[in-house]
Design a protein around this motif. Sequence first.
Motif, PDB file in Angstrom:
ATOM      1  N   ASN A  37     -19.396  37.105   6.908  1.00  0.00           N
ATOM      2  CA  ASN A  37     -18.934  37.073   5.515  1.00  0.00           C
ATOM      3  C   ASN A  37     -18.951  35.668   4.947  1.00  0.00           C
ATOM      4  O   ASN A  37     -19.192  35.477   3.753  1.00  0.00           O
ATOM      5  N   ALA A  38     -18.654  34.678   5.815  1.00  0.00           N
ATOM      6  CA  ALA A  38     -18.614  33.292   5.339  1.00  0.00           C
ATOM      7  C   ALA A  38     -19.984  32.854   4.857  1.00  0.00           C
ATOM      8  O   ALA A  38     -20.102  32.139   3.867  1.00  0.00           O
ATOM      9  N   LYS A  84     -17.044  38.812  12.229  1.00  0.00           N
ATOM     10  CA  LYS A  84     -16.839  39.250  10.852  1.00  0.00           C
ATOM     11  C   LYS A  84     -16.723  38.032   9.929  1.00  0.00           C
ATOM     12  O   LYS A  84     -17.325  37.985   8.855  1.00  0.00           O
ATOM     13  N   LEU A  85     -15.978  37.049  10.394  1.00  0.00           N
ATOM     14  CA  LEU A  85     -15.786  35.847   9.576  1.00  0.00           C
ATOM     15  C   LEU A  85     -17.108  35.113   9.373  1.00  0.00           C
ATOM     16  O   LEU A  85     -17.460  34.717   8.259  1.00  0.00           O
ATOM     17  N   MET A 114     -13.822  25.265   3.846  1.00  0.00           N
ATOM     18  CA  MET A 114     -13.474  26.660   3.573  1.00  0.00           C
ATOM     19  C   MET A 114     -12.120  26.949   4.207  1.00  0.00           C
ATOM     20  O   MET A 114     -11.940  26.756   5.403  1.00  0.00           O
ATOM     21  N   GLN A 115     -11.178  27.351   3.376  1.00  0.00           N
ATOM     22  CA  GLN A 115      -9.857  27.681   3.929  1.00  0.00           C
ATOM     23  C   GLN A 115      -9.987  28.886   4.850  1.00  0.00           C
ATOM     24  O   GLN A 115      -9.554  28.862   5.983  1.00  0.00           O
ATOM     25  N   GLY A 116     -10.572  29.958   4.342  1.00  0.00           N
ATOM     26  CA  GLY A 116     -10.823  31.130   5.171  1.00  0.00           C
ATOM     27  C   GLY A 116      -9.596  31.998   5.386  1.00  0.00           C
ATOM     28  O   GLY A 116      -8.478  31.616   5.080  1.00  0.00           O
ATOM     29  N   PRO A 117      -9.844  33.185   5.927  1.00  0.00           N
ATOM     30  CA  PRO A 117      -8.739  34.128   6.148  1.00  0.00           C
ATOM     31  C   PRO A 117      -7.992  33.831   7.454  1.00  0.00           C
ATOM     32  O   PRO A 117      -8.505  33.128   8.313  1.00  0.00           O
ATOM     33  N   ARG A 149     -23.172  32.460  -2.087  1.00  0.00           N
ATOM     34  CA  ARG A 149     -22.711  32.836  -3.425  1.00  0.00           C
ATOM     35  C   ARG A 149     -22.139  31.612  -4.145  1.00  0.00           C
ATOM     36  O   ARG A 149     -22.434  31.366  -5.318  1.00  0.00           O
ATOM     37  N   ASN A 150     -21.311  30.829  -3.424  1.00  0.00           N
ATOM     38  CA  ASN A 150     -20.666  29.679  -4.058  1.00  0.00           C
ATOM     39  C   ASN A 150     -21.679  28.594  -4.422  1.00  0.00           C
ATOM     40  O   ASN A 150     -21.562  27.961  -5.471  1.00  0.00           O
ATOM     41  N   LEU A 180     -20.530  34.224   1.491  1.00  0.00           N
ATOM     42  CA  LEU A 180     -19.680  33.546   0.514  1.00  0.00           C
ATOM     43  C   LEU A 180     -20.246  32.162   0.170  1.00  0.00           C
ATOM     44  O   LEU A 180     -20.295  31.772  -1.001  1.00  0.00           O
TER      45      LEU A 180
END
Lengths: 451, 428
Positions: A300-301, A296-297, A281-284, A307-308, A304
């Motif tokens: 949310n990760a 937060k990461l 995961m590249q990520g923010p 979902r993926n 995600l």
Amino acid sequence: MDPKRMTRRDWMRVLGATGLATGAGALAGSGPACADPAQRKDAPRGVRVAGPDHPPAILRDGKVIQPERQLALLHETDVLVVGGGPAGVVAALAAKRAGVRATLVERYGHLGGLWTGGLVLIVIGHIVTGKKQVCQGIGEEMMRRLEKLDRGICNRQPGRNPTVDAEALKYVMVEMVMEEELDVFLHCWGVDAIMEGNTVRGAVFESKSGRQAILAKVVVDASGDGDVFGAAGADHERRKYHAGLVHRIGNLDQVAKDAAKPEARLLGSITPVAGVRWVNMQGPDIDALDVAELTKLELNARRLIWRNVEKLRQTPGYEKVYLMETAPQLGVRITRVLNGLHWLKMSDVLGGVRFPDVVAVGGAWNGDHQEWQIPYGALVPKNVDNLLAAGRCISGEPLMSDLIRVIPNCFITGHAAGAAAAVAVKDGCLVRDVEVPKVQKLLLQQEAYLG
Amino acid sequence: MNEKLKSRRLVRTLVRCGALAAAAVLVLPLFPWSAAAKAVPALSPFVMLASTIATRAAGGAALFGLPVLLVVIARRRWFCRWACPVGLLTECAGRLSPVSASRCGPVPRIGRWLVLVSIGAAAAGYPLFLWLDPLAMFTGAVGLAHRPTSPAATAAAAAVALVLLLSAALPGVWCLKLCPLGAFQELVAAGRRWLPRRLAVGDSSTEANGTERLLVGPVPRRSLLAAAGGAACAALGVPLGMRAQAAGRQRQPRALRPPGAVPLWQFGQLCLRCGNCIRSCPAGIIATGWRSESAAAWLAPIVSFDSDYCREDCVACTQACPSGALAPLRLEEKPNQPIGLAEVLMDRCLLALGSECRAMCIDACPYDAITLHEWTFEDDRRYPIVAEANCPGCGACQVACTPMAAIAVRPAAPPLTGRSVAARNPSD
């Protein structure tokens, strides 16, 4: 008043008054280093309880105050390595094999750091043009041991970037530290440095046993985040960088032959285990020293990733694929970076600059450029003594971050730091005064490559 | 009188030998003058006039060709007699030959028609046969001494060798009947016939060749006919050029050309194949184009970014081009003259595939034309984006992305107008 400063002064007093006595008692009690910390008589064990020795934090005038207190001494050693990732494990093994006492402290319950717990399974950055592998030494020994295991490592052909199995590597590292009878403390989070003037004398750890101190002649900061040199007040940079959470998916060997082609990035890359792939995961971009951003990461990760994987499962033929595991450790790439005696520069890499005090040789991501040298100064802080950095937090410009942070460059700088620390202990000198030729000789004895 | 003639011949031979040596020294180039290599082919007034007409722009090269043009108007075939390095070589070849010089008499004057058609086509932006110019051939052939050699130099050397063989077989046939530069000189000198006669008398016949027949003796009817024939011939070139232009607009370029290159349909003809650009490139990225989009562009230079990129601090090739096939650029103009456009190949880009990548393309770009698509939880992809407006197709990203080769410079689509060189230099 900075509460941290207050605590530090507190420890200084502790060390001055009773620390040495306690340390001496500890040594007398346990004799030489023991691989099983649970067997140690000197280690103050058990849960922390409120009492005269452990006053809790108090709320006074709306401020939370940590009362001054004496810390229990968990251990005393020659070389203390904070962080059990590829840099830390190799550093501790190198120091121990050089004949000094070495102690490895790790925050999680396993060794290997991001290499295993972060599921950064691919080994990138150890080869150069001509398929030559430059990152050798104890890290290479780990990969050789993995080769002997079924499903331990794949893509080990020259010129390729191998991929390891996280569990196999965790096991190999445990075998290696136990063979060397290394002192290991797991579930111990290095949270502060112990200072005597500008000299680091050890580190403070938080664990289920409470806040405890380990004294050492040399401290190697292999925490990745530079937690020890940050606390010690060493000059450093704090960088924002992208961070993500890696996961593994399973049952890919049960994908139908005539299955549709899913988006490649959802499929990730192979692992040594059949039917299992790891997905990056590249990520923010975040400041990974900010717990709010980390939280937060992480939250949310997970959404995600779910979902993926669902998206992948909806691809005809991929229905049986499932989310096998998310990485126990968040994939933090760069946070604190030491501003050391030597500042690694990309222009030196591309220019093939050679240094007389070379202690490690780095490679290229895909073997597409020449080897580059890491001089000893890149591990040494400018203004703090008896501390060495190893791993992704060594001294270098932002452009260098991507070269420094990869697994092989972590284990070679760990190797260099461990060897240098051992030489400093043996010679009874400050790490900045270490005779680098002795370090180089030791590294070569331990099968490192120095160009 | 005979003695005087002999000493004059000696002087001329010495001057011609000197010119040959000087031309070789300039082309190689053995001394540090950036325009040195350009000087030799640019001296040809034929090249100068045709390329100026074709590009609608008098480049720096005109400074070399214009004085020669003025002299050859006044002195018939002055360049052939005093300066042409190929002329000296063909004459030597002819002297070694047992065949008599008069044997080439019946050969038609092909060179003249080539020049007329070429000038006419140049009016439509498509100067044919420039590559037949002896100075262009000579420059290319001398380039054979340059390392590494290029196929263009080999081809030019082969052409010069062919010319010498031809001259040995039929002495004088190249210089008198075929050479477009020689024919061009005669045509412009013939223009004198429209002037009052006394100006033309000074040129008494000292050469034992057949050319003076046309020049000597004012025959107004013949002159008029010749002029009309020439005009018709030149007019023939115009539709040729128009057709090439129309066809070229449809054709998508496949190869990358050096910076400042005129549109492909024009490039193949404006380019002399002299190899100057190949030799001048400090990065060594310009090569001979073996496989070209059309026969007209065969052996014209191409750019490839296998080992290096087109440096942001260099316009050497555009300054070395004698014919305006590469418009002479100033450094600040270079970003506006795209070689092509970088394209991210999403099925190869490690970032786009979700893997780890150092994204060297971004750091490598001297024009800050590449940015990363921002990763968000809603759109969890991070990949390079090329800003078309900022990308001059220098190839730095392509070089940086080895061995993945996930970013590559593609040729830009053919421009809408054939006169883009004029549009590029608003001052002209």
